[in-house]
Motif scaffolding. Structure first.
Motif, PDB file in Angstrom:
ATOM      1  N   TYR A  33       0.824  -1.191   0.036  1.00 16.04           N
ATOM      2  CA  TYR A  33       0.026  -0.003   0.034  1.00 16.04           C
ATOM      3  C   TYR A  33       0.772   1.256  -0.069  1.00 16.04           C
ATOM      4  CZ  TYR A  33      -3.013  -3.573   2.097  1.00 16.04           C
ATOM      5  OH  TYR A  33      -3.918  -4.623   2.414  1.00 16.04           O
ATOM      6  N   TYR A  35       0.593   5.423   0.873  1.00 22.57           N
ATOM      7  CA  TYR A  35      -0.129   6.446   1.709  1.00 22.57           C
ATOM      8  C   TYR A  35       0.664   7.655   1.705  1.00 22.57           C
ATOM      9  CZ  TYR A  35      -3.332   3.420   3.727  1.00 22.57           C
ATOM     10  OH  TYR A  35      -4.510   2.500   4.100  1.00 22.57           O
ATOM     11  N   PHE A  45      -4.905   7.413   1.594  1.00 22.60           N
ATOM     12  CA  PHE A  45      -4.373   6.241   0.647  1.00 22.60           C
ATOM     13  C   PHE A  45      -4.492   6.532  -0.808  1.00 22.60           C
ATOM     14  CE2 PHE A  45      -4.537   1.733  -0.652  1.00 22.60           C
ATOM     15  CZ  PHE A  45      -5.644   1.889  -1.493  1.00 22.60           C
ATOM     16  N   ARG A  55      -5.023  -3.292  -7.070  1.00 24.86           N
ATOM     17  CA  ARG A  55      -6.114  -3.924  -6.434  1.00 24.86           C
ATOM     18  C   ARG A  55      -7.122  -2.866  -5.944  1.00 24.86           C
ATOM     19  NH1 ARG A  55      -7.058  -8.974  -4.470  1.00 24.86           N
ATOM     20  NH2 ARG A  55      -6.255 -10.493  -6.027  1.00 24.86           N
ATOM     21  N   GLY A  97      -4.268  -9.069   0.817  1.00 22.53           N
ATOM     22  CA  GLY A  97      -5.134  -7.916   0.505  1.00 22.53           C
ATOM     23  C   GLY A  97      -6.642  -8.100   0.786  1.00 22.53           C
ATOM     24  N   THR A  98      -6.963  -9.065   0.818  1.00 21.93           N
ATOM     25  CA  THR A  98      -8.572  -9.358   0.917  1.00 21.93           C
ATOM     26  C   THR A  98      -9.136  -9.696   2.585  1.00 21.93           C
ATOM     27  OG1 THR A  98      -8.015 -11.794   0.482  1.00 21.93           O
ATOM     28  CG2 THR A  98      -8.414 -10.459  -1.311  1.00 21.93           C
ATOM     29  N   SER A  99      -8.307  -9.978   3.461  1.00 16.58           N
ATOM     30  CA  SER A  99      -8.900 -10.391   4.716  1.00 16.58           C
ATOM     31  C   SER A  99      -8.926  -9.049   5.627  1.00 16.58           C
ATOM     32  CB  SER A  99      -7.927 -11.185   5.425  1.00 16.58           C
ATOM     33  OG  SER A  99      -8.396 -11.290   6.903  1.00 16.58           O
ATOM     34  N   PRO A 100     -10.081  -8.974   5.905  1.00 16.93           N
ATOM     35  CA  PRO A 100     -10.684  -7.610   6.804  1.00 16.93           C
ATOM     36  C   PRO A 100      -9.734  -7.686   8.014  1.00 16.93           C
ATOM     37  CG  PRO A 100     -12.282  -9.503   7.045  1.00 16.93           C
ATOM     38  CD  PRO A 100     -11.494  -9.806   6.065  1.00 16.93           C
ATOM     39  N   GLY A 101      -9.163  -8.679   8.547  1.00 11.37           N
ATOM     40  CA  GLY A 101      -8.362  -9.001   9.757  1.00 11.37           C
ATOM     41  C   GLY A 101      -6.871  -8.635   9.484  1.00 11.37           C
ATOM     42  N   ASN A 102      -6.477  -8.110   8.190  1.00  7.87           N
ATOM     43  CA  ASN A 102      -4.975  -8.000   7.987  1.00  7.87           C
ATOM     44  C   ASN A 102      -4.603  -6.932   8.742  1.00  7.87           C
ATOM     45  OD1 ASN A 102      -4.283  -9.557   5.684  1.00  7.87           O
ATOM     46  ND2 ASN A 102      -5.202  -8.255   4.187  1.00  7.87           N
ATOM     47  N   THR A 103      -3.241  -7.338   9.324  1.00 11.62           N
ATOM     48  CA  THR A 103      -2.436  -6.138   9.935  1.00 11.62           C
ATOM     49  C   THR A 103      -1.609  -5.579   8.994  1.00 11.62           C
ATOM     50  OG1 THR A 103      -2.654  -7.321  12.091  1.00 11.62           O
ATOM     51  CG2 THR A 103      -0.914  -5.737  11.786  1.00 11.62           C
ATOM     52  N   ILE A 104      -1.704  -4.447   8.868  1.00 13.41           N
ATOM     53  CA  ILE A 104      -0.708  -3.712   7.835  1.00 13.41           C
ATOM     54  C   ILE A 104       0.262  -2.959   8.677  1.00 13.41           C
ATOM     55  CG2 ILE A 104      -0.832  -1.905   6.163  1.00 13.41           C
ATOM     56  CD1 ILE A 104      -3.709  -2.326   5.648  1.00 13.41           C
TER      57      ILE A 104
END
Lengths: 115, 116
Positions: A33, A35, A45, A55, A97-104
């Protein structure tokens, strides 16, 4: 240390010029990503890549472009630079990139000053 | 549109005291995650804590804990035993879903100062 590496850390350039910011994601992360953080706009973003493919796109100017290479590193190209492009540019990465629980996880950022 | 709001631009706390930073959000999703990030003077973005909406229990990481009230769409960060190193800007963040992808949307941030 988040494991996300950004270069250069600081960059000063003149209006009208073009620069490239580079990012190496954490080992094993497929998503990158970008920013932008400026004083008056907060954290914005710009764009997301996942395993080489774009994506999601945010508030990225047409003068800006990015790509993610087969080795998963990414570059953000900024052209025809204006004074208002001066900002801190963050690269971040996550496993997917598709999981809502991704830690970035964020890199330390690249400071761009346009004079 | 899904939004994240941090209405307090600045807060101050005495060293060793407790402070709570507020964040509200607006979503129609039923399952989601919320994050708090810390940005110290070095400007690096550091993940502090994350909360899973379907979990009843508030997340805790050492001196940092969350007061998550799903019905009220409130996600506050409590810092106990505040230390000088806690002085930073704190951002509440929300994974904004677009199709099959998520990206973080940040609130405007709260600047926390710690008084010795």
């Amino acid at each position: 240390d988040s494991g996300v590496t950004q270069t250069p850390k600081h960059l000063i350039t003149a209006t009208g010029q073009r620069v490239t910011l580079r990012c190496s994601p954490r080992s094993g992360d497929l998503s990158v990503y970008w920013y932008q953080q400026s004083l008056d706009q907060g954290l914005q973003f710009l764009i997301q890549y996942y395993n080489g493919e774009e994506r999601a796109k945010g508030n990225i100017l047409e003068r800006f472009s990015a790509q993610q290479f087969p080795d998963l590193h990414s570059e953000l190209n900024l052209s025809s630079l204006e004074l208002g492009d001066s900002a801190l540019y963050f690269c971040a990465s996550s496993v997917a990139g598709t999981s809502p629980g991704n830690t970035i996880y964020f890199g330390e950022g690249s400071w761009l000053t346009v004079v | 549109a899904q939004t994240v709001t941090q209405s307090q631009p600045e807060m101050s706390v005495q060293e060793a005291e407790t402070v709570t930073l507020s964040c509200t959000y607006d979503t129609s999703e039923s399952d989601y995650y919320l994050f708090w990030y810390k940005q110290p003077p070095s400007r690096q973005m550091i993940l502090v804590i994350r909360q899973e909406a379907y979990k009843q229990q508030n997340a805790t990481e050492n001196r940092f804990s969350v007061n998550f009230q799903k019905a009220a769409q409130s996600f506050s960060l409590k810092i106990s035993d505040s230390q000088l190193g806690d002085a930073a800007m704190y951002f509440c963040a929300w994974p904004d879903y677009t199709g099959a992808n998520s990206k973080l949307t940040f609130g405007k941030g709260i600047t926390l100062s710690v008084r010795p």
